[in-house]
Structure formats: C-alpha cells, structure tokens
Motif scaffolding. Structure first.
Motif, PDB file in Angstrom:
ATOM      1  N   GLY A  73       0.788  -1.274   0.187  1.00  0.00           N
ATOM      2  CA  GLY A  73       0.073  -0.072  -0.069  1.00  0.00           C
ATOM      3  C   GLY A  73       0.841   1.295   0.152  1.00  0.00           C
ATOM      4  O   GLY A  73       0.167   2.317   0.075  1.00  0.00           O
ATOM      5  N   ALA A  74       2.057   1.318   0.083  1.00  0.00           N
ATOM      6  CA  ALA A  74       2.969   2.396   0.044  1.00  0.00           C
ATOM      7  C   ALA A  74       2.946   2.887  -1.077  1.00  0.00           C
ATOM      8  O   ALA A  74       2.522   2.513  -2.366  1.00  0.00           O
ATOM      9  CB  ALA A  74       4.261   2.024   0.570  1.00  0.00           C
ATOM     10  N   SER A  75       3.494   4.252  -1.227  1.00  0.00           N
ATOM     11  CA  SER A  75       3.569   5.249  -2.735  1.00  0.00           C
ATOM     12  C   SER A  75       4.445   4.222  -3.738  1.00  0.00           C
ATOM     13  O   SER A  75       5.385   3.761  -3.245  1.00  0.00           O
ATOM     14  CB  SER A  75       4.042   6.255  -2.182  1.00  0.00           C
ATOM     15  N   HIS A  76       4.175   4.370  -4.913  1.00  0.00           N
ATOM     16  CA  HIS A  76       5.070   3.968  -5.737  1.00  0.00           C
ATOM     17  C   HIS A  76       6.212   4.825  -6.216  1.00  0.00           C
ATOM     18  O   HIS A  76       7.103   4.405  -6.880  1.00  0.00           O
ATOM     19  CB  HIS A  76       4.376   3.422  -7.385  1.00  0.00           C
ATOM     20  N   VAL A  77       6.341   6.089  -5.402  1.00  0.00           N
ATOM     21  CA  VAL A  77       7.453   6.904  -5.694  1.00  0.00           C
ATOM     22  C   VAL A  77       7.990   7.601  -4.442  1.00  0.00           C
ATOM     23  O   VAL A  77       7.189   7.536  -3.566  1.00  0.00           O
ATOM     24  CB  VAL A  77       7.004   8.364  -6.719  1.00  0.00           C
ATOM     25  N   THR A  78       9.264   7.691  -4.159  1.00  0.00           N
ATOM     26  CA  THR A  78       9.902   8.269  -3.174  1.00  0.00           C
ATOM     27  C   THR A  78       9.821   9.857  -2.987  1.00  0.00           C
ATOM     28  O   THR A  78       9.771  10.295  -3.973  1.00  0.00           O
ATOM     29  CB  THR A  78      11.419   7.832  -2.974  1.00  0.00           C
ATOM     30  N   PRO A  79       9.866  10.194  -2.008  1.00  0.00           N
ATOM     31  CA  PRO A  79       9.683  11.831  -1.818  1.00  0.00           C
ATOM     32  C   PRO A  79      10.949  12.486  -2.713  1.00  0.00           C
ATOM     33  O   PRO A  79      10.616  13.496  -3.300  1.00  0.00           O
ATOM     34  CB  PRO A  79       9.995  12.096  -0.467  1.00  0.00           C
ATOM     35  N   ASN A  80      12.197  11.864  -2.659  1.00  0.00           N
ATOM     36  CA  ASN A  80      13.371  12.341  -3.473  1.00  0.00           C
ATOM     37  C   ASN A  80      12.776  12.495  -5.221  1.00  0.00           C
ATOM     38  O   ASN A  80      13.086  13.250  -5.806  1.00  0.00           O
ATOM     39  CB  ASN A  80      14.587  11.539  -3.512  1.00  0.00           C
ATOM     40  N   GLU A  81      12.173  11.400  -5.490  1.00  0.00           N
ATOM     41  CA  GLU A  81      11.829  11.283  -6.993  1.00  0.00           C
ATOM     42  C   GLU A  81      10.491  12.306  -7.210  1.00  0.00           C
ATOM     43  O   GLU A  81      10.800  12.910  -8.343  1.00  0.00           O
ATOM     44  CB  GLU A  81      11.075   9.840  -7.058  1.00  0.00           C
ATOM     45  N   SER A  83      10.488  15.312  -5.815  1.00  0.00           N
ATOM     46  CA  SER A  83      11.348  16.516  -5.804  1.00  0.00           C
ATOM     47  C   SER A  83      11.873  16.669  -7.005  1.00  0.00           C
ATOM     48  O   SER A  83      11.930  17.685  -7.819  1.00  0.00           O
ATOM     49  CB  SER A  83      12.067  16.590  -4.937  1.00  0.00           C
ATOM     50  N   ALA A  84      12.565  15.578  -7.467  1.00  0.00           N
ATOM     51  CA  ALA A  84      13.200  15.713  -9.008  1.00  0.00           C
ATOM     52  C   ALA A  84      12.117  15.760  -9.910  1.00  0.00           C
ATOM     53  O   ALA A  84      12.552  16.671 -10.641  1.00  0.00           O
ATOM     54  CB  ALA A  84      14.091  14.103  -9.055  1.00  0.00           C
ATOM     55  N   HIS A  85      11.231  15.264  -9.871  1.00  0.00           N
ATOM     56  CA  HIS A  85      10.134  15.427 -11.104  1.00  0.00           C
ATOM     57  C   HIS A  85       9.742  16.714 -11.043  1.00  0.00           C
ATOM     58  O   HIS A  85       9.530  17.495 -11.937  1.00  0.00           O
ATOM     59  CB  HIS A  85       8.856  14.401 -10.567  1.00  0.00           C
ATOM     60  N   GLU A  86       9.457  17.478 -10.019  1.00  0.00           N
ATOM     61  CA  GLU A  86       8.888  18.576  -9.712  1.00  0.00           C
ATOM     62  C   GLU A  86      10.143  19.634 -10.279  1.00  0.00           C
ATOM     63  O   GLU A  86       9.595  20.645 -10.741  1.00  0.00           O
ATOM     64  CB  GLU A  86       8.612  19.209  -8.420  1.00  0.00           C
ATOM     65  N   ARG A  87      11.217  19.558  -9.925  1.00  0.00           N
ATOM     66  CA  ARG A  87      12.314  20.420 -10.380  1.00  0.00           C
ATOM     67  C   ARG A  87      12.287  20.297 -11.821  1.00  0.00           C
ATOM     68  O   ARG A  87      12.585  21.315 -12.728  1.00  0.00           O
ATOM     69  CB  ARG A  87      13.775  19.943  -9.712  1.00  0.00           C
ATOM     70  N   GLU A  88      11.977  19.171 -12.580  1.00  0.00           N
ATOM     71  CA  GLU A  88      12.304  18.767 -13.836  1.00  0.00           C
ATOM     72  C   GLU A  88      11.032  19.371 -14.720  1.00  0.00           C
ATOM     73  O   GLU A  88      11.042  20.061 -15.713  1.00  0.00           O
ATOM     74  CB  GLU A  88      12.638  17.446 -14.349  1.00  0.00           C
ATOM     75  N   PHE A  89      10.066  18.964 -13.989  1.00  0.00           N
ATOM     76  CA  PHE A  89       8.684  19.243 -15.003  1.00  0.00           C
ATOM     77  C   PHE A  89       7.676  20.279 -14.188  1.00  0.00           C
ATOM     78  O   PHE A  89       6.715  20.438 -14.622  1.00  0.00           O
ATOM     79  CB  PHE A  89       7.871  17.978 -15.168  1.00  0.00           C
ATOM     80  N   GLY A  90       7.999  20.700 -13.027  1.00  0.00           N
ATOM     81  CA  GLY A  90       6.954  21.679 -12.293  1.00  0.00           C
ATOM     82  C   GLY A  90       6.995  23.016 -12.776  1.00  0.00           C
ATOM     83  O   GLY A  90       7.578  23.411 -13.770  1.00  0.00           O
ATOM     84  N   LEU A  91       6.606  24.047 -11.957  1.00  0.00           N
ATOM     85  CA  LEU A  91       6.660  25.405 -12.163  1.00  0.00           C
ATOM     86  C   LEU A  91       7.924  25.962 -12.587  1.00  0.00           C
ATOM     87  O   LEU A  91       8.110  26.837 -13.374  1.00  0.00           O
ATOM     88  CB  LEU A  91       6.048  26.133 -11.139  1.00  0.00           C
ATOM     89  N   GLU A  92       9.013  25.330 -11.944  1.00  0.00           N
ATOM     90  CA  GLU A  92      10.443  25.846 -12.078  1.00  0.00           C
ATOM     91  C   GLU A  92      10.605  25.938 -13.509  1.00  0.00           C
ATOM     92  O   GLU A  92      11.152  26.503 -14.276  1.00  0.00           O
ATOM     93  CB  GLU A  92      11.497  25.361 -11.489  1.00  0.00           C
ATOM     94  N   SER A  93      10.399  24.475 -14.095  1.00  0.00           N
ATOM     95  CA  SER A  93      10.916  24.124 -15.709  1.00  0.00           C
ATOM     96  C   SER A  93      10.016  25.055 -16.565  1.00  0.00           C
ATOM     97  O   SER A  93      10.516  25.452 -17.657  1.00  0.00           O
ATOM     98  CB  SER A  93      10.434  22.966 -15.937  1.00  0.00           C
TER      99      SER A  93
END
Length: 123
Positions: A73-81, A83-93
């Motif tokens: 039942g745990a998440s399929h992604v880690t908090p680090n993943e 964060s990395a996704h947000e950096r690459e594809f989030g508002l910053e990008s």
C-alpha cells in the motif's frame, strides 16, 4: 432506425464522424491522476493474487523491500523522486521554458530586421 426519416440518415452519413473533443489541461491532469491510481490499484491486486509469482519477481528486481512496501500500500514513488520530478517538470521548468522561447522569439525578430534592411538597401 424506423423513426428516423431516410433523408436524415443519408445526411448524417455524408458529414462523417464528428472529431473527438480535446481535453482541457485540467481535464488531462485529472484523467491522468485517476487512471494512474486505478492502474496502480490493479497492479497491487494482481501482485497479491495467487497466480502472481512473488519469488520470481523479487529475484529480478533491484529493490525487493520497496516493491513489498508498494504491494502493501505504500507509494510507488519516493519523496526524492517527487522532488526531482517537480524540479524537472514543475513550475520551475515552465519559467525556464518561457525564457528559452522568449530567446527564440527575439532571434526571429532579429532575422526579420536583417531581412528588411537588406530589402531596403537593394541586397
């Protein structure tokens, strides 16, 4: 079909199929989230079923504990993943993309100015 006049059927067949309606950005995001949750639930369910070979799978993956946590039942992604996704594809990008496209637009304007100058100079 018996209640539809023949001319009406002929007319609709000439128009052809109607094109599908495109999703808005919000609808696309929502559909992606809903379908991802549904697919992850199906995957968990399959991994817990009797026809799933847990030992074979665990012997082939890099992080058996993470996989077991996911099936539990745990998440399929880690908090680090995340964060990395947000950096690459989030508002910053998005702001970086805007800057890149602005630079491209400025280059196009410079090219047009050079063409106009050469037209007036006879070149």
């Amino acid at each position: 079909n018996w209640f539809c006049p023949p001319g009406r059927r002929l007319q609709s067949s000439k128009l052809g199929p109607t094109p599908p309606r495109l999703l808005t950005e919000e609808e696309f995001q929502l559909q992606g989230e809903v379908e991802t949750r549904k697919a992850l639930a199906e995957l968990r369910s399959f991994c817990q079923s009797p026809e799933f070979s847990a030992w074979t799978t665990v012997s082939r993956i890099q992080s058996p504990k993470r996989f077991a946590d996911f099936v539990g039942g745990a998440s399929h992604v880690t908090p680090n993943e995340v964060s990395a996704h947000e950096r690459e594809f989030g508002l910053e990008s998005l702001s970086i993309d805007d800057q890149l496209f602005e630079d491209d637009d400025d280059d196009d304007d410079d090219d047009e100015e050079e063409e106009n100058i050469s037209d007036f100079s006879g070149g």
